[in-house]
Design a protein around this motif. Structure first.
Motif, short mmCIF file in Angstrom:
data_model
loop_
_atom_site.label_atom_id
_atom_site.label_comp_id
_atom_site.label_asym_id
_atom_site.label_seq_id
_atom_site.Cartn_x
_atom_site.Cartn_y
_atom_site.Cartn_z
N ALA A 36 49.45 6.26 12.72
CA ALA A 36 49.33 7.71 12.82
C ALA A 36 47.87 8.14 12.70
O ALA A 36 47.41 9.03 13.42
N ALA A 37 47.11 7.49 11.82
CA ALA A 37 45.68 7.81 11.66
C ALA A 37 44.90 7.44 12.92
O ALA A 37 43.99 8.18 13.33
N VAL A 38 45.26 6.32 13.54
CA VAL A 38 44.59 5.92 14.79
C VAL A 38 44.86 6.97 15.88
O VAL A 38 43.94 7.39 16.59
N VAL A 39 46.12 7.39 15.98
CA VAL A 39 46.47 8.44 16.95
C VAL A 39 45.65 9.70 16.67
O VAL A 39 45.05 10.29 17.57
N GLY A 40 45.59 10.11 15.40
CA GLY A 40 44.83 11.29 15.02
C GLY A 40 43.35 11.17 15.32
O GLY A 40 42.72 12.12 15.78
N LEU A 41 42.78 10.00 15.07
CA LEU A 41 41.35 9.79 15.33
C LEU A 41 41.04 9.85 16.82
O LEU A 41 40.03 10.45 17.22
N TYR A 42 41.88 9.25 17.64
CA TYR A 42 41.65 9.33 19.09
C TYR A 42 41.74 10.78 19.56
O TYR A 42 40.83 11.28 20.23
N PHE A 43 42.85 11.43 19.22
CA PHE A 43 43.04 12.80 19.71
C PHE A 43 42.00 13.75 19.12
O PHE A 43 41.43 14.57 19.84
N GLY A 44 41.74 13.66 17.83
CA GLY A 44 40.75 14.51 17.19
C GLY A 44 39.35 14.27 17.74
O GLY A 44 38.59 15.22 17.98
N GLY A 45 39.01 13.00 17.95
CA GLY A 45 37.69 12.67 18.49
C GLY A 45 37.48 13.20 19.89
O GLY A 45 36.44 13.79 20.21
N SER A 99 52.36 1.51 21.01
CA SER A 99 51.04 0.88 20.99
C SER A 99 49.96 1.93 20.71
O SER A 99 50.01 3.03 21.23
N VAL A 100 49.00 1.55 19.90
CA VAL A 100 47.84 2.42 19.67
C VAL A 100 46.56 1.68 20.07
O VAL A 100 45.50 1.88 19.50
N GLY A 101 46.69 0.85 21.09
CA GLY A 101 45.55 0.10 21.61
C GLY A 101 44.54 1.00 22.30
O GLY A 101 44.85 2.14 22.70
N PHE A 102 43.34 0.48 22.47
CA PHE A 102 42.23 1.24 23.04
C PHE A 102 42.56 1.84 24.40
O PHE A 102 42.34 3.04 24.63
#
Length: 188
Positions: A36-45, A99-102
Motif C-alpha cells: 500500500a505504501a509503494v502504491v501511495g509513493l508512486y501515485f503521490g510522487g 503487483s507493485v513492480g516498477f
C-alpha cells in the motif's frame, strides 16, 4: 489560492489514483501495508511531479496569456473533470494485478497523473507558490492511495466509479470558481 482551495484541488486530482488504489486493494488476497505504501509513493510522487512540470511549462507562457488565463484554467479543469466523470461510467480497466513492480506502477501512476500536468499549467497562471502546492498534492494523494488500497481490500469495487465522479465534479467546480472570481461574479 487558499489552503482550502488547494486541499479541494488535491483531493480532486487524487481521485483517479484513489480509484486505482481501490482496484489494487481488490487484487490483494491479504492487504500488505508495504505494498500500500509503494502504491501511495508512486501515485503521490507522480501527482506531485506532473503539476511541477506543467507549472514550469506554464510559467514560460504566462506573460503572453494573462488576459485570458482564467478561461484557460476553466477550460482545462472542466475538460479534465468531464473526462473523469465520463470514465466513472465506463467499464473498469485498471488494477487487475496485485503487483507493485516498477513497470506496472509507473504506467498506472503516469496514467492517473496526466490531468495533474494540465493543472500545473493552470497553477502557473494563478501564480501559486508551487513547491508547497505540489508537496501538498503529493501528500494528499499518498494518503488517499493508502486508504484506497485498504478500502479496496475491505469493500470491493463499488466505490471506484463514485470516487472518479466526485473527483471530476470537484475539478469542474474549481474551474468554474476561478472563472467567476476573475469575472467579478464571486468575490470571496
Amino acid at each position: 489560492m487558499s489552503l482550502t482551495e488547494l486541499f479541494v484541488l488535491a483531493v480532486g486530482l487524487s481521485m483517479d489514483a484513489f480509484a486505482v488504489a481501490i482496484c489494487k486493494g481488490l487484487s490483494m488476497k491479504r492487504m500488505s501495508w508495504k505494498k500500500a505504501a509503494v502504491v501511495g509513493l508512486y501515485f503521490g510522487g507522480f501527482q506531485a511531479g506532473m503539476p511541477l512540470i506543467g507549472y514550469f511549462l506554464g510559467v514560460q507562457f504566462r506573460e503572453y496569456i494573462t488576459a485570458f488565463d482564467h478561461w484557460i484554467a476553466f477550460i482545462l479543469l472542466t475538460l479534465i473533470g468531464a473526462n473523469m466523470i465520463r470514465e466513472s461510467f465506463g467499464k473498469e480497466e485498471e488494477g487487475g494485478s496485485d503487483s507493485v513492480g516498477f513497470k506496472e506502477m509507473s504506467v498506472l501512476a503516469l496514467a492517473t497523473s496526466i490531468d495533474a500536468l494540465a493543472v500545473g499549467v493552470t497553477l502557473a497562471f494563478l501564480k501559486v507558490d508551487i513547491v508547497p502546492a505540489v508537496s501538498f498534492i503529493g501528500v494528499i494523494t499518498f494518503t488517499l492511495s493508502l486508504i484506497g488500497v485498504k478500502i479496496g481490500n475491505l469493500f470491493g469495487n463499488r466505490w471506484k466509479s463514485k470516487a472518479e465522479f466526485a473527483g471530476g465534479a470537484i475539478l469542474i467546480l474549481i474551474g468554474l470558481k476561478i472563472l467567476l472570481e476573475h469575472l467579478g461574479v464571486l468575490t470571496f
